[in-house]
Each structure stands twice: as C-alpha cells, then as structure tokens.
Design a protein around this motif. Structure first.
Motif: not given
Length: 671
Positions: A504-531
């Motif tokens: 988001r700081w270095f590349w103009w092409r990043a958008n809100a979906w960039t962060e949303i997808s990374g957050m959802v994937i990371g949160l989901s995998l981390a939560t499943i891993n914990f469970a």
C-alpha cells in the motif's frame, strides 16, 4: 515507593485532563500532534518495556543462552525500515488511527469494510492476546512480594476473598488484588488525560524501569563477585558435558546460535527457522510499517522530521539500551540459582507432596506460607500435573528475575525495583487500552454514528471506550493460560498483513482487496491452525495444519501462512480494479510515497528517494547491531572487539542521522 509511583500517576491524569479535552479526538488520542522526537520515541520504548519482558529473557537465556535474544533482535531490521520508509509518511497522513489510512489510500465501500474489520480485530482480539501475557508476567513478579493478608489484615483479606469474582482471578487472590489495583490507577490517568497523560507517565516510568534494570544487573553481578567471577563460575557450574540436561556455559555466553544437534541446535529451532526469522519474518508481519500503537506515537509528532528521529531513537534505545541489563541479569541468575540445585529442590518438594515423611520443617513452612520461606530456590518453582495425574513441582526460570530482585536488592532499592516493574506494567497497559479505545471512538462512533460530534463529546467517547477496552481485555486475559500458543495465533494472523502493508505504501496498484484478502487468508489459516493444535494433542509449539516435513517449528507455520497470504494478495490485486486516480492523487499529495508510483503520484515526489532510504536503512541497521554487540563484548571482557564495534556504530549512526536531517534541511532551504 509503590504508593509514590501510584500517586504520581494519578496526579498526571488530573493535571493534563483539561488539555486532553481540547481538540477532541486529536487532543485525546494523538496529544494535539505536538510531541518532540525524544518524547515520542521514549514512549514507544516504554510501551515495549513490559513487566513480563525481563522474565521472558531470563527464561530464554536458561533455555537457549544469550543467543535466544535473536527472537527479538531480528526486529532491528524492521525497526530501522519503519524509521526510514514509513515514520514520516504516518505523520504526513494526518490520520488518528492506523486503520483510517485504508479509506485515505483506497476509498470506496471496500475500504470502509477493511477499516471497520481491522479496527474490530485490533481493538479487542489483539489487545486481549498482548495484555494476557503482560498480566501473566505481572503475576509472577508480584507473587514473591505482595502479601496482601499481612498488609490488609486477615479480616479485610477474608472479606475480599469471599466477594472477589472468579472471572477476574489471575492465579491467586494476592496477584489479582495487585493487578486490579494497578489497572485501576492506570485507567484513572489514561481515561482522564488521554495519550498525553500516557506519554508523560511513560517518560518517567521508562527512566525508572531502565535505571532499576541496570541496577539489578549490577548488583546481581556484584553478588557473584563481578563479571570475571560470574563467567568463571558459569564455566564451573555448566561444563560442556554431552550428557548434561542443561545448556553449557559456552552456549549460554554465545551471541550466535549453534546448529550441530540435529534439527534444533542450541537455539531450539531448526536452522531453516532461524534463517526465516532473519530473512522473512520481519517483513511479513503486519507491524513492519509501524502499524498499531507505534503509528499512534508517530502521528502525534510535531512534524515528519520529529516522527522519523523519534522512530530512530526508539530503535536505538529499544535494542542497545534494553538488551544487556536483562541478558547479564539472566546469566547471573544461572549462577545465583544453579539449575541442578533448583531441580533438586523441585524434587524435594514433589516428594513431600507424595509422601509426608520427606517433608522437612522448612519445606512445610514454604508450602504453607511462601512469604515466610527460607529456601530461596522455592521462588523459582510452580505446581503442575504430570502425565499420571500427580501434582509435581517444576522449575520456572522466568521466576528467577523477581527472585533475584528479592535476594540481591537492599531495603529501599528493593521497593524501588518492584515499583519500576509495576511502572513498566502500567506503561504497557495504558498504551494498549488507549490505542484500542481510539478505534472504538474514531473508527466506529465518529465514522458511523456521529460524524459531527463535538470535541467534548468525542473526549467522553474516548474515555468510556478506554474503560470498556480495559475491562474486556482484563476479563479475556484470565482465560489465557498458554502464552506460546497465543503467540503463534497472533503471529499467524499478523503474517497475512505484512506484504499488503508494504504494497500500500510502495505500489500504486494495491487496493483494498489486497489487504482484505491477505487479512482473511492469514486470519483463517492462523485460527484453523490454532484449533487443530488445541484438539490434536500436539502441545506447545507443534500445532500445525501443515505436514511435518514442511513445518517442524512454529516459525515454519507462520512463514507458510505469510506465503499463502502474500500469493493470495497478489492474485487478488490483479483480479480487481485499481484505485481511482482521484483517490491516489489525494494520497500522494498528503503522504508523498516512494517506490513504484511513476505516472500515478501526480507529481508529488517523496522527500527522500527510495535508493537513499535503502542506504540509510542499511547504515542504521549496521549501527544498532554493531553497537549492541560492542556493548556485549565489553561485558564479556573482550575490550578490543567491543570498542571496535562501538566505533563502527558511531560512524554508521552519523551517516544515518545526517541522511535523515538532510530532508528537513532541504525543506528549510526551499522555504
């Protein structure tokens, strides 16, 4: 000493409450954006200087040696990167919370969703995880000292015991009373005075805590006869014996991990995991750009230059000043409380539990009243249940730090040392509850319920949010009993945001979906891993949804999560529409980003180029590492290497500071 600390903190809240009410959100949560570099940098260090930190390092040194500090020394790279690439950008953005940057950078409904979800996760979940281990650390510190039945009298103590809620119990009632009292005082000054009160108390609390940590280390070393004697006794107590269950003196004193014992090495992690820690983990964490409470301090700065210098001061103070008092105290604790002796005492107490004939008068006294115990090693023990269901006593090296304070500090200084650790606890808690409350007030109430709220109303919303965050965090923290598993959950969740935050700081092409997808994937995998880890019986450190050949350590798991989230973010970025040019233009006007923005920054070039920033990133990193190890070698009595590294530190620091100041000099010349 403790009462004086508490009264000072209360007084600060009362003295600055009127200033906190001026300016609404900016007055309460960013201190009117008037902070100088030394003030905000010290405040960041004070927040990271939690009461549990010296305990954790004492435990690491016993288990891994001084090299165990690489668990946090690797963050030097990220701290300097945050300084040269992002500190000035945060201040120039003009936001009140770090999640607010989403709407400034991306715009549209998806940015609003991103901002709201991140505010929800950070204000509650992240705070609860962090405060959970902070409360656990404070409980271990207060346990040998705070005998509330003796202080209050049996009658009052029994009354509290009868009415105290189980939902706020931190192991024992004595620990709970101490933590609740400190929390109430912290709530008072942070609720009344906002971030300004938090930062003022941070400054005093840091000076007190840092001074006392140096003094504890000095007195501990003197207790064993000085540095030369300490290293000599360490060699005697921990020889290089292949059959020994304890780390050898050579490995305890080494600054670098060894990897000659199968996959683990003396650091306790596979070689690949160590490489990932230095090469990958620091930039795949969502904190790499300073997001969170660090960003809150940066946009409280007077200007971008003050933010950048404050971040650099934080990096130096955090790693060069804090590392060695705790590390040397941890080594001294191994000499004062030899591991073989502590293990034997643990066995004696276990035998007493299982057969009364093994109980001596001293052991019986200790188990009846730990405050009257004359066996110093007892302070390092805790009760657990073995595989057969029997109650046993085990060694907890983290408890060696408060035990050492009790045994080496004279009366008066003992109280001051305990007060300093309480100050460290209050500093961390006040920051996190103020930071969490800023999301509730700015990103929920003002964003959705009352955009035109008066300054007075927003101040009161901030105060009520601070109270609410503190109560919820304290309640949830009582359920956290496995700090290691919570660290893995937290690390996995944040791993999904590292690359998106950089993009988001270095590349103009990043958008809100960039962060949303990374957050959802990371949160989901981390939560499943914990469970999976909680239900599959892997136990601490081995809870993985990945095959064993891919992930033999938690660092591997987090690295795989970050890789999956990073790939998902890149794919999502190319599959979704770019941000509107009007939004990019406003962001470029405010922030003046560096990197890959050609044709989309609308002529607003960065104050310092990308290449120059990389150079100062390298010199700043070299400066901190060389200074840190220079001090370390002096403490190991290797003066030639120590002074040589300190000289390199000074040269690299001068280059870095000159480069940082060049931006402000250039702006002054243009004016």
């Amino acid at each position: 000493m403790i009462v004086a600390l508490l009264l000072f903190s209360l007084a600060v809240g009362l003295l600055v409450k009127d200033k906190a009410s001026e300016g609404g959100m900016e007055g309460f949560f960013v201190a009117g954006r008037k902070m100088r570099w030394w003030f905000l940098g010290t405040s960041i260090v004070a927040t990271t200087f939690a009461s549990d930190t010296p305990l954790a390092i004492t435990g690491w040194i016993a288990q891994y040696g001084i090299a165990g500090n690489w668990f946090w020394w690797s963050e030097v790279i990220a701290a300097v990167a945050m300084t040269v690439f992002f500190a000035r950008k945060w201040r120039n953005s003009g936001v009140v919370t770090d999640v607010e940057i989403a709407e400034l950078r991306y715009g549209g409904a998806q940015a609003t969703v991103l901002r709201t979800v991140k505010a929800s996760v950070f204000s509650t979940f992240v705070n609860c995880i962090i405060l959970g281990w902070v409360f656990a650390g404070m409980a271990k510190i207060s346990e040998p000292f705070m005998h509330w039945e003796a202080l209050l009298g049996p009658g009052i103590y029994s009354f509290i015991e009868a009415w105290y809620p189980e939902s706020l119990m931190f192991q024992t009632l004595d620990n709970s009373i101490t933590i609740v009292l400190l929390l109430m005082v912290t709530l008072f000054y942070s609720t009344l005075g906002g971030l300004r009160a938090v930062m003022i108390t941070d400054l005093v609390q840091f000076i007190l805590a840092m001074s006392m940590s140096i003094l504890v280390a000095y007195l501990a070393v003197q207790h064993v006869g000085g540095l030369e004697s300490m290293w000599g006794q360490l060699d005697t107590l921990y020889p290089a014996d292949a059959d020994s269950e304890f780390l050898s003196a050579e490995r305890v004193a080494s600054f670098a991990p060894a990897f000659g014992e199968g996959v683990t090495g003396s650091l306790g992690i596979p070689f690949t995991a160590f490489v990932l820690t230095l090469g990958v983990m620091w930039w795949t964490s969502g904190k790499v750009d300073g997001s969170g409470y660090i960003a809150q301090r940066l946009y409280s700065a007077e200007d971008g230059g003050q933010a950048e210098k404050g971040a650099l001061w934080y990096a130096f103070a955090n790693f060069m000043m804090r590392s060695w008092p705790w590390a040397i105290a941890g080594v001294a604790a191994l000499v004062i409380y030899p591991r073989a002796e502590v293990t034997q005492v643990a066995q004696d107490f276990t035998n007493c539990l299982q057969d009364a004939s093994y109980c001596t008068a001293q052991i019986a006294t200790c188990m009846d009243n730990r405050y009257a115990c004359e066996i110093s090693e007892y302070a390092l023990l805790y009760k657990d249940v073995d595989a057969s269901g029997n109650t046993v006593f085990l060694e907890d090296r983290e408890r060696g730090y408060p035990a050492m304070i009790r045994d080496v500090m004279p009366v008066g200084l003992l109280g001051l040392a305990l007060a300093s650790l309480m100050a460290a606890f209050m500093s961390t808690v006040s920051t996190h509850i103020n930071w969490g409350a800023s999301y509730i007030a700015n990103d929920f109430y003002k964003r959705f319920f009352d955009p035109n709220a008066s300054d007075r109303r927003m101040t009161w919303v901030g105060r009520l949010s601070t109270l609410g965050i503190a109560l919820v965090s304290a309640w949830v923290a009582t359920f956290i009993d496995n700090i290691g598993s919570m660290w893995e959950l937290y690390g996995g969740m944040m791993a999904g945001l590292g690359l998106p935050h950089l993009m988001r700081w270095f590349w103009w092409r990043a958008n809100a979906w960039t962060e949303i997808s990374g957050m959802v994937i990371g949160l989901s995998l981390a939560t499943i891993n914990f469970a999976v880890g909680q239900t599959s019986g892997y136990g601490e450190g081995q809870m993985s949804i990945f095959p064993a050949f891919m992930a033999s350590h938690a660092v591997h798991v987090i690295a795989w999560i970050s890789l999956a989230a990073g790939i998902g973010s890149l794919i999502t970025t190319f599959l979704t529409r770019p941000v509107d040019e009007s939004i990019l233009e406003e962001f470029a006007r405010r922030v003046r980003p560096m990197g890959f923005w050609n044709g989309h920054n609308h002529g607003y070039s960065s104050e310092r180029g990308l290449l120059a920033s990389v150079v100062y990133w390298c010199t700043g990193t070299v400066s901190i590492y060389s200074g840190m190890f220079g001090i370390g070698y002096l403490l190991k009595l290797n003066y030639a290497l120590g002074f040589g590294l300190l000289a390199l530190c000074i040269v690299a620091l001068v280059i870095t500071v000159h480069g940082i100041n060049a931006v402000d000099r250039g702006a002054g010349d243009q004016a």
